[in-house]
Design a protein around this motif. Structure first.
Motif, PDB file in Angstrom:
ATOM      1  N   SER A  20       1.259 -13.785   6.032  1.00 18.05           N
ATOM      2  CA  SER A  20       2.003 -12.555   6.337  1.00 18.05           C
ATOM      3  C   SER A  20       2.996 -12.256   5.214  1.00 18.05           C
ATOM      4  N   THR A  40      16.560  -2.577   6.341  1.00 21.14           N
ATOM      5  CA  THR A  40      15.223  -3.099   6.043  1.00 21.14           C
ATOM      6  C   THR A  40      14.685  -3.772   7.292  1.00 21.14           C
ATOM      7  N   VAL A  60      14.815  -4.537  -1.632  1.00 20.87           N
ATOM      8  CA  VAL A  60      13.685  -3.945  -0.916  1.00 20.87           C
ATOM      9  C   VAL A  60      13.439  -2.561  -1.515  1.00 20.87           C
ATOM     10  N   ASP A 119      11.261  -7.622  -2.215  1.00 16.42           N
ATOM     11  CA  ASP A 119      10.409  -7.338  -1.065  1.00 16.42           C
ATOM     12  C   ASP A 119       9.628  -6.068  -1.396  1.00 16.42           C
ATOM     13  N   HIS A 145       6.696  -2.258   0.919  1.00 17.37           N
ATOM     14  CA  HIS A 145       6.474  -0.806   0.883  1.00 17.37           C
ATOM     15  C   HIS A 145       5.978  -0.348  -0.487  1.00 17.37           C
TER      16      HIS A 145
HETATM   17  C1  LIG Z   1       6.269  -5.213   6.935  1.00 19.75           C
HETATM   18  C2  LIG Z   1       7.491  -5.674   6.260  1.00 19.75           C
HETATM   19  C3  LIG Z   1       7.831  -7.027   6.175  1.00 19.75           C
HETATM   20  C4  LIG Z   1       7.100  -8.111   6.900  1.00 19.75           C
HETATM   21  O1  LIG Z   1       5.767  -8.191   6.643  1.00 19.75           O
HETATM   22  P1  LIG Z   1       4.772  -8.903   7.715  1.00 19.75           P
HETATM   23  O2  LIG Z   1       3.481  -8.955   6.989  1.00 19.75           O
HETATM   24  O3  LIG Z   1       4.730  -8.025   8.915  1.00 19.75           O
HETATM   25  O4  LIG Z   1       5.319 -10.235   8.017  1.00 19.75           O
HETATM   26  C5  LIG Z   1       8.943  -7.365   5.439  1.00 19.75           C
HETATM   27  N1  LIG Z   1       9.707  -6.446   4.846  1.00 19.75           N
HETATM   28  C6  LIG Z   1       9.429  -5.126   4.922  1.00 19.75           C
HETATM   29  C7  LIG Z   1      10.319  -4.152   4.222  1.00 19.75           C
HETATM   30  C8  LIG Z   1       8.330  -4.688   5.653  1.00 19.75           C
HETATM   31  O5  LIG Z   1       8.075  -3.382   5.753  1.00 19.75           O
END
Ligand SMILES: *Cc1c(COP(=O)(O)O)cnc(C)c1O
Length: 382
Positions: free
Chosen positions: A57, A83, A130, A156, A159
């Motif tokens: 994930s 976030t 992010v 992160d 997106h």
């Molecule tokens: C979706 C998301 C996550 C987590 O990802 P998963 O694959 O659902 O664990 C983390 N940070 C952001 C900004 C997200 O949109």
């Protein structure tokens, strides 16, 4: 069956995706095999980075990135509050403390370089930026401050698949980056993610932590390359399986085409909503060809109208969402609520509304959403 005429998002699968996902079942090798290696290599090449590790994930990728950066009990990690909560949960899971950084302002909802500088302390170990909605953070300023203070940088990129800033791809600025392939992301494997790193030391540690801290994989033993293994530090099971790697490879192929379609839909929304006085469209000054658009967020100037508006749009069959409730105001984060000092995050979190956004949307779908929004605003204003 969906209750929505226009859902918030919907995954885009082709016959090729389906065939790809079934192939590993036919072959009989289901986890961490040749397809995963190919998925990782293709992904690393396309992002322009040395090492990519497919994981279970996006959250697992973030957790591993933080661990590789050496985040440990007593450390502070600077992180936005606007976030997904996984960003802060993983910091707490390592015994460290999240320090919440505000958004830059009404137009730029990414990590504020000024607020970040203000919140650095002796205990700061790392920062997590992010790239909200696909809009890259102001990385040149952020990296300068981070390097000056010896902080590890984690991006992160959940997106921000194929987003770039000034010619450089998101995921290649910091020490480690995390991508997510959850169902609502720009490409999906159902659940899944990718951790991208650039240094051999990070790669070494990540490879082991992903699979219990073991020095050899099942595949190595199967292929006769290893007969036993050592465990060098306690790790996790964050592996991905071949079914999802095969689906990921197939989805990755179509990503450029889908991103182009997202770009057109984004512009279509901007044209329809540009003169609605009751809303703010953020990031309007950003360079369009650098953004891998992920969601369409707007800010209602009067946050008090949001609940009724969501309701009115629901009655028209239009699904909306909120990105995000501020993390520092969740019950589990009550110890951080008072000290967070993130006024822009609170304003945006209170008034944000996310509209439907996915590559299969037609211009007529966009028009319907915008009409429902405008009608809803008029109704709420009375
Ligand atoms: C979706 C998301 C996550 C987590 O990802 P998963 O694959 O659902 O664990 C983390 N940070 C952001 C900004 C997200 O949109």
């Amino acid at each position: 069956m969906s209750i929505w005429k226009i859902p918030l998002f919907t995954p885009d699968f082709t016959e090729e995706d389906i065939q790809s996902a079934m192939a590993p079942i036919r072959d009989g090798w289901l986890t961490m095999g040749e397809r995963t290696l190919e998925f990782e290599k293709t992904f690393a090449d396309q992002v322009g980075s040395g090492y990519a590790f497919a994981v279970s994930s996006g959250t697992a990728a973030i957790h591993l990135a933080l661990a590789c950066a050496g985040v440990a009990p007593g450390d502070e990690v600077l992180v936005p509050s606007l976030t997904f909560v996984a960003c802060a949960n993983t910091i707490l899971a390592l015994g460290a403390k999240p320090v919440f950084v505000d958004c830059d302002g009404e137009q730029d909802w990414t990590f504020s370089p000024q607020d970040f500088l203000k919140k650095i302390t002796e205990k700061s170990r790392a920062i997590m930026v992010v790239h909200y909605a696909g809009f890259p953070c102001r990385m040149e300023e952020i990296m300068l401050v981070a390097r000056e203070h010896g902080l590890a940088v984690i991006e992160d990129c959940a997106h921000a698949l194929f987003s770039s800033r000034r010619g450089r791809q998101c995921g290649t600025f910091g020490d480690a980056a995390a991508f997510s392939f959850f169902s609502n992301k720009n490409m999906t494997t159902g659940e899944g993610g990718m951790a991208v790193v650039h240094q051999e030391s990070y790669a070494d540690r990540l490879r082991k932590l992903r699979s219990h801290g073991m020095t050899a994989l099942t595949l190595d033993r199967h292929q006769g390359r290893a007969i036993s293994y050592d465990v060098v530090e306690p790790g996790y099971n964050y592996r991905i399986d071949e079914i999802r790697s095969a689906l990921g490879l197939s989805q990755l192929k179509r990503l450029p085409e889908n991103l182009q379609r997202r770009r057109e839909i984004y512009q279509c929304y901007n044209r329809h909503l540009g003169n609605v006085e009751e809303i703010v469209i953020p990031f309007l000054d950003r360079n369009d060809d650098e953004v891998g658009y992920h969601i369409y967020p707007i800010l209602l100037r009067d946050s008090a109208m949001r609940e009724s508006l969501i309701h009115n749009m629901k009655n028209d069959g239009v699904q909306t969402s909120i990105h995000y409730p501020a993390i520092h105001r969740f019950s589990a984060y009550r110890d951080f609520t008072a000290q967070a000092d993130c006024p822009w995050t609170e304003t945006i979190s209170d008034g944000e509304l996310t509209l439907p956004f996915y590559p299969q949307m037609t211009e007529d779908d966009v028009k319907q959403v915008c009409e429902s929004l405008k009608k809803g605003i008029q109704a709420v204003r009375g």
